[in-house]
Design a protein around this motif. Structure first.
Motif, PDB file in Angstrom:
ATOM      1  N   UNK A 116      26.179  15.783  96.209  1.00 46.63           N
ATOM      2  CA  UNK A 116      26.487  14.697  96.497  1.00 46.63           C
ATOM      3  C   UNK A 116      25.265  14.576  97.612  1.00 46.63           C
ATOM      4  N   UNK A 117      25.188  15.444  98.925  1.00 46.22           N
ATOM      5  CA  UNK A 117      23.745  15.544  99.911  1.00 46.22           C
ATOM      6  C   UNK A 117      23.019  15.965  99.727  1.00 46.22           C
ATOM      7  N   UNK A 118      22.579  16.507  98.331  1.00 48.23           N
ATOM      8  CA  UNK A 118      21.208  16.966  98.037  1.00 48.23           C
ATOM      9  C   UNK A 118      20.419  16.240  97.409  1.00 48.23           C
ATOM     10  N   UNK A 119      21.634  15.027  96.059  1.00 52.23           N
ATOM     11  CA  UNK A 119      20.306  14.093  95.169  1.00 52.23           C
ATOM     12  C   UNK A 119      21.026  13.234  95.111  1.00 52.23           C
ATOM     13  N   UNK A 120      22.120  12.114  95.429  1.00 55.19           N
ATOM     14  CA  UNK A 120      22.431  10.579  95.005  1.00 55.19           C
ATOM     15  C   UNK A 120      22.049  10.863  96.972  1.00 55.19           C
ATOM     16  N   UNK A 121      22.502  11.162  97.680  1.00 49.65           N
ATOM     17  CA  UNK A 121      22.833  10.576  99.567  1.00 49.65           C
ATOM     18  C   UNK A 121      22.248   9.661  99.444  1.00 49.65           C
ATOM     19  N   UNK A 122      20.666  10.343  99.658  1.00 50.70           N
ATOM     20  CA  UNK A 122      19.748  10.198 100.683  1.00 50.70           C
ATOM     21  C   UNK A 122      18.780   8.850  99.952  1.00 50.70           C
ATOM     22  N   UNK A 123      18.665   8.645  98.675  1.00 52.74           N
ATOM     23  CA  UNK A 123      18.596   7.250  98.238  1.00 52.74           C
ATOM     24  C   UNK A 123      19.251   5.970  99.017  1.00 52.74           C
ATOM     25  N   UNK A 124      20.618   6.670  98.840  1.00 50.96           N
ATOM     26  CA  UNK A 124      21.433   5.806  98.882  1.00 50.96           C
ATOM     27  C   UNK A 124      21.326   5.251 100.125  1.00 50.96           C
ATOM     28  N   UNK A 125      21.384   6.183 101.711  1.00 45.99           N
ATOM     29  CA  UNK A 125      21.974   6.099 102.594  1.00 45.99           C
ATOM     30  C   UNK A 125      20.332   5.336 103.677  1.00 45.99           C
ATOM     31  N   UNK A 126      19.172   5.319 102.848  1.00 48.57           N
ATOM     32  CA  UNK A 126      17.472   5.058 102.826  1.00 48.57           C
ATOM     33  C   UNK A 126      18.081   3.247 102.509  1.00 48.57           C
ATOM     34  N   UNK A 127      18.369   3.171 101.344  1.00 47.17           N
ATOM     35  CA  UNK A 127      19.040   1.366 100.842  1.00 47.17           C
ATOM     36  C   UNK A 127      19.438   0.852 102.505  1.00 47.17           C
ATOM     37  N   UNK A 128      20.823   1.958 102.746  1.00 52.22           N
ATOM     38  CA  UNK A 128      21.388   1.479 103.988  1.00 52.22           C
ATOM     39  C   UNK A 128      21.040   0.997 105.331  1.00 52.22           C
ATOM     40  N   UNK A 129      19.569   2.273 105.212  1.00 53.47           N
ATOM     41  CA  UNK A 129      19.168   1.726 106.600  1.00 53.47           C
ATOM     42  C   UNK A 129      17.685   0.459 106.117  1.00 53.47           C
TER      43      UNK A 129
END
Length: 549
Positions: A116-129
């Motif tokens: 998950x860290x490598x796949x979906x999490x980056x986009x989610x965290x970008x949205x969070x930021x």
């Protein structure tokens, strides 16, 4: 004119130590892992190691033994931790409100499985930021099994995995289930709710949280109710054991707490039958101390193998001489624990000491009104800073209560007892408030004599009195026109806390061969007052010598 400064060759060198280093020291001692300590601070393992090494070099002491498999405190490190941890905690508690007021960013520790860290999490965290720029997320990238353990241990606020199994004590929030999540997290961590909301949107991942700590408050009166309500608001799974109209009102209408100009209604499970509640992580005994012997046999259903008992009572607790390391080691005090029943049934090894400094009252059944104070010093009988003590401190801090961890909780217990010993019975006998009895020459002198007798006993059993008698009396007087709890009980003819506050001091005095004439005299008077109130006072047969005369 030129002024020269001369350095004393014998003066101690100035130490260059930062608060950051001390916080790292306390954190590393708790985790016993450079990696986990670094994760908590958002820095690398090598940075933690370097900072700790610099601290050790600066103070010329070795604090940790390091091997390839573990990190362990040295004896020196354990002694320093016992002194440093409470100081760091108090300083952070002092600074925290100012940091929050100035808009300090929230930090969420998020453990994620590698995929998950490598796949979906980056986009989610970008949205969070983008949506919550004030929130920082520390991502801990681990295999899925390690993610579960990080959440269990509390090292991660949240975990994100796919199709988890073997959850044990964890709770799983499936996608889009975040609406009810806030009731399980601490209110100061609003950032967590935001992250949960963001990750849940459009994701098949399962969000894990640690099972809320189960805490039973046995005796949900004014102080117990205040503590329990705040803990429930902070996300703990709280239950109350209570009785009478107060219980009925809480069951019908929730518990209402008036504090800081606001009223909070909190739904807490309330009962008069502790067997309904199951085993707990923590049992807070908040009864009047003289009431505990009658309920000893009702408490075991709450106790599991790892359950801690927090003695939130006035006076000396049943475990007082457990790990005392003095001549009275292992002594059960009969005046507070008749027959040693609490010692035998609860076990002294479960105990965590707690000193009650706030003031609150039951304004009406089901309604608790907080008056002042949020500090509850806590400590292990051994003086160690243990994981369970740290966990108690953390949940109390989350509940907006100050819980400084003490390396000798007995000193704190005695400091409060020292005043209760004299002020409570004298106020009950005279009807005087604290400002009056501490300023009247006669009652002030009597209080001083009783306190000096108690100090002689305390000196014999290793108590460190950090203030002198006059300062302790002046501190009580500064409270103002305050009625002691014993005076309020006396006025309505409720049983008074005589044995935990007075008889126990007399008992220890006899064990260490210290005479207590003033304590003995006032104790005799207040016991007779109690007998009159309860209708048990009777004329006694005259001694034979008087009959002969």
């Amino acid at each position: 004119m030129r002024t020269s400064q001369h350095t004393d060759a014998h003066a101690a060198p100035t130490l260059s130590i930062s608060l950051h280093q001390l916080r790292l020291f306390v954190t590393l001692a708790r985790h016993r892992s450079f990696t986990r300590a670094g994760d908590e601070f958002g820095i690398t393992q090598s940075a933690v190691s370097r900072s700790i090494r610099e601290l050790e070099d600066e103070i010329a002491l070795r604090l940790f033994d390091r091997t390839t498999r573990q990190v362990a405190l040295t004896d020196t490190g354990r002694r320093l931790l016992a002194r440093i941890a409470p100081l760091v905690e108090e300083l952070e508690a002092t600074l925290r409100p100012h940091a929050q007021a100035s808009g300090e960013a929230g930090v969420v520790h998020l453990a994620s499985s590698c995929g998950l860290t490598a796949s979906v999490l980056p986009a989610m965290l970008a949205s969070c930021r983008e949506r919550w720029p004030e929130t920082s997320v520390v991502v801990i990238d681990r295999p899925q099994s390690a993610v579960l353990q990080l959440v269990r241990s509390g090292e991660a606020d949240l975990g994100v995995v796919i199709a988890p199994d073997n959850l044990d004590e964890l709770s799983a929030e499936p996608p889009h289930a975040h609406a009810g999540f806030r009731s399980y997290i601490s209110p100061w961590h609003e950032s967590i709710r935001n992250i949960v909301s963001c990750i849940s949107e459009g994701s098949k991942a399962t969000i894990l949280r640690r099972r809320p700590m189960k805490i039973c408050v046995y005796g949900a009166g004014a102080i117990g109710g205040y503590m329990g309500t705040q803990l429930a608001r902070a996300g703990a799974d709280v239950s109350f054991v209570a009785r009478g109209p107060h219980l009925a009102a809480m069951q019908a209408n929730s518990v209402k707490l008036r504090i800081d100009g606001e009223e909070h209604a909190v739904k807490v499970r309330c009962t008069n039958n502790p067997a309904e509640l199951g085993t707990q992580d923590i049992v807070i005994i908040a009864l009047k101390a003289h009431s505990i012997p009658a309920v000893v046999d009702l408490i075991p259903p709450l106790l599991g193998p790892e359950t801690s008992i927090v003695t939130a009572v006035n006076g000396l607790p049943y475990w007082y001489f457990y790990k005392h390391c003095g001549e009275l080691e292992g002594t059960a005090l009969q005046s507070v624990d008749p027959g040693g029943r609490q010692w035998d049934v609860f076990g002294p090894e479960r105990a965590i000491g707690c000193v009650l400094l706030p003031a609150a009252e039951i304004a009406e059944p089901g309604v608790i009104e907080h008056h002042y104070g949020k500090k509850f010093p806590i400590g292990e009988p051994s003086g160690e800073i243990t994981p369970r003590l740290q966990a108690l401190h953390d949940i109390m801090a989350a509940a907006d209560m100050e819980a400084p961890m003490r390396d000798n909780i007995r000193d704190e217990i005695w400091l409060k007892l020292w005043g209760n010993l004299c002020f409570n019975p004298i106020s009950a006998l005279t009807g005087a408030t604290l400002d009056v009895l501490t300023s009247d020459p006669g009652t002030r002198a009597l209080s001083k004599q009783m306190m000096l007798e108690a100090k002689a006993i305390g000196d014999q059993i290793g108590v460190n009195f950090r203030v002198d008698v006059e300062r302790r009396i002046n501190g009580a007087g500064a409270v103002g026109a305050h009625k002691t709890s014993m005076l309020m009980d006396c006025e309505v003819k409720r049983p008074m806390e005589i044995d935990p506050l007075m008889t126990v001091v007399q008992e220890i005095g006899r064990l260490v061969h210290v005479n207590t004439p003033m304590i003995d005299a006032v104790l005799a008077l207040i016991k007779l007052r109690e007998g009159v109130n309860q209708g048990t006072a009777r004329a006694q047969p005259a001694p034979q010598s008087q009959k002969a005369a």
